[in-house]
Design a protein around this motif. Structure first.
Motif, PDB file in Angstrom:
ATOM      1  N   VAL A 154       0.062 -72.914   7.606  1.00  0.00           N
ATOM      2  CA  VAL A 154      -0.644 -72.267   6.491  1.00  0.00           C
ATOM      3  C   VAL A 154      -1.763 -73.157   5.981  1.00  0.00           C
ATOM      4  CG1 VAL A 154      -0.419 -71.616   4.060  1.00  0.00           C
ATOM      5  CG2 VAL A 154       1.231 -70.757   5.723  1.00  0.00           C
ATOM      6  N   VAL A 178      -2.417 -71.894  -2.905  1.00  0.00           N
ATOM      7  CA  VAL A 178      -1.943 -71.660  -1.545  1.00  0.00           C
ATOM      8  C   VAL A 178      -0.424 -71.811  -1.501  1.00  0.00           C
ATOM      9  CG1 VAL A 178      -1.960 -72.548   0.822  1.00  0.00           C
ATOM     10  CG2 VAL A 178      -4.100 -72.375  -0.458  1.00  0.00           C
ATOM     11  N   SER A 236       1.829 -68.379  -0.662  1.00  0.00           N
ATOM     12  CA  SER A 236       2.317 -68.275   0.713  1.00  0.00           C
ATOM     13  C   SER A 236       3.839 -68.304   0.796  1.00  0.00           C
ATOM     14  CB  SER A 236       1.750 -69.424   1.563  1.00  0.00           C
ATOM     15  OG  SER A 236       2.146 -70.682   1.045  1.00  0.00           O
ATOM     16  N   GLN A 237       4.498 -67.991  -0.313  1.00  0.00           N
ATOM     17  CA  GLN A 237       5.959 -68.033  -0.322  1.00  0.00           C
ATOM     18  C   GLN A 237       6.527 -66.966  -1.254  1.00  0.00           C
ATOM     19  OE1 GLN A 237       7.889 -71.062  -3.064  1.00  0.00           O
ATOM     20  NE2 GLN A 237       5.883 -72.053  -2.846  1.00  0.00           N
ATOM     21  N   ARG A 292       4.553 -65.105   8.499  1.00  0.00           N
ATOM     22  CA  ARG A 292       4.282 -65.734   7.203  1.00  0.00           C
ATOM     23  C   ARG A 292       2.830 -66.198   7.128  1.00  0.00           C
ATOM     24  NH1 ARG A 292       7.619 -70.808   4.402  1.00  0.00           N
ATOM     25  NH2 ARG A 292       6.186 -71.075   2.639  1.00  0.00           N
ATOM     26  N   LEU A 293       2.333 -66.786   8.196  1.00  0.00           N
ATOM     27  CA  LEU A 293       0.949 -67.236   8.244  1.00  0.00           C
ATOM     28  C   LEU A 293      -0.013 -66.059   8.115  1.00  0.00           C
ATOM     29  CD1 LEU A 293      -1.258 -69.355   8.767  1.00  0.00           C
ATOM     30  CD2 LEU A 293      -0.823 -69.075  11.221  1.00  0.00           C
ATOM     31  N   PHE A 309      -0.165 -64.682   4.576  1.00  0.00           N
ATOM     32  CA  PHE A 309      -0.965 -65.550   3.720  1.00  0.00           C
ATOM     33  C   PHE A 309      -2.451 -65.343   3.973  1.00  0.00           C
ATOM     34  CE2 PHE A 309      -3.491 -69.467   4.060  1.00  0.00           C
ATOM     35  CZ  PHE A 309      -3.690 -69.715   2.705  1.00  0.00           C
ATOM     36  N   GLN A 310      -2.847 -65.307   5.232  1.00  0.00           N
ATOM     37  CA  GLN A 310      -4.263 -65.172   5.563  1.00  0.00           C
ATOM     38  C   GLN A 310      -4.854 -63.852   5.084  1.00  0.00           C
ATOM     39  OE1 GLN A 310      -4.344 -65.986   9.797  1.00  0.00           O
ATOM     40  NE2 GLN A 310      -4.597 -68.168   9.464  1.00  0.00           N
TER      41      GLN A 310
END
Length: 226
Positions: free
Chosen positions: A64, A119, A123-124, A208-209, A212-213
């Protein structure tokens, strides 16, 4: 526990059946003791600063942050505990007090600490206690580390704003003074990039990545899209 090196199905089963070895009382006592510790401030070197976060599997978190513009490198390791020279095997017992963490080497002229904290939370699952996704136990808990009062205020302000949005739920991440980062074993570094066909990477890290993106397209490196 060799969870991440097996298939995703076996990994999930092992996680569910593995109990956290640190009791709630132990963790509370440790957190209270850490609050009185003077944080270590890592000096800027060659124009690059360092920040430290724990947010579940470090394979996921490393990927991430390395997609963020201004981040030179993300290193997987351990932090937040009470033992010296922690290893992957030892941290997975939950007895070291450490969580899987990342060291972020970044250019503060390009990306701010405040953005790195965004971030972290963005991202979680911010309300999940002692883990992220299928990864459960104190070694996967979320921690945001501060190195000075300014960083601590940035973190606390963001948590306060999030708690208003989440009420009656609240942010589960711990806020701790940074003491030391222990770099992880070589085979953990850049794991997502080097092991794209690993079942855990395909089933957990990559989704997950990508999630986030999709949320933060404006802060990504030009070639970061997965």
């Amino acid at each position: 526990m060799k969870r991440k090196l097996t298939t995703l199905g076996i990994a999930s089963l092992l996680l569910v059946t593995t109990a956290c070895s640190q009791t709630k009382t132990d963790r509370t006592a440790q957190m209270e003791a850490q609050k009185d510790i003077q944080p270590v401030e890592v000096p800027i070197k060659n124009g690059k600063a360092r920040a430290y976060f724990a947010s579940g599997c470090f394979w996921c978190v490393e990927a991430v942050y390395e997609s963020v513009e201004g981040v030179d490198e993300s290193i997987s390791g351990y932090s937040g505990g009470h033992t010296k020279n922690p290893t992957y095997e030892a941290s997975n017992t939950g007895k070291t007090g450490h969580a899987e963490a990342v060291e972020i080497i970044y250019d503060p002229e390009v990306v701010s600490f405040a953005t790195l904290v965004d971030v972290f939370f963005g991202s979680q699952n911010v309300t999940q206690v002692n883990g992220q996704g299928p990864d459960r136990g104190s070694q996967y808990r979320s921690i945001v580390f501060y190195q000075n009062d300014e960083q601590k205020k940035v973190i606390e302000d963001k948590i306060a704003a999030l708690n208003k949005e989440l009420a009656p739920d609240e942010v589960a991440a711990e806020v701790l003074p940074f003491e030391k980062f222990w770099e992880g074993e070589d085979y953990h570094q850049n794991y997502e990039k080097l092991n794209p066909n690993n079942p855990y990477i395909r089933g957990v890290s990559v989704p997950r990545l990508e999630k986030f993106q999709e949320k933060f397209p404006k802060i990504l490196k030009k070639d970061a899209k997965h």
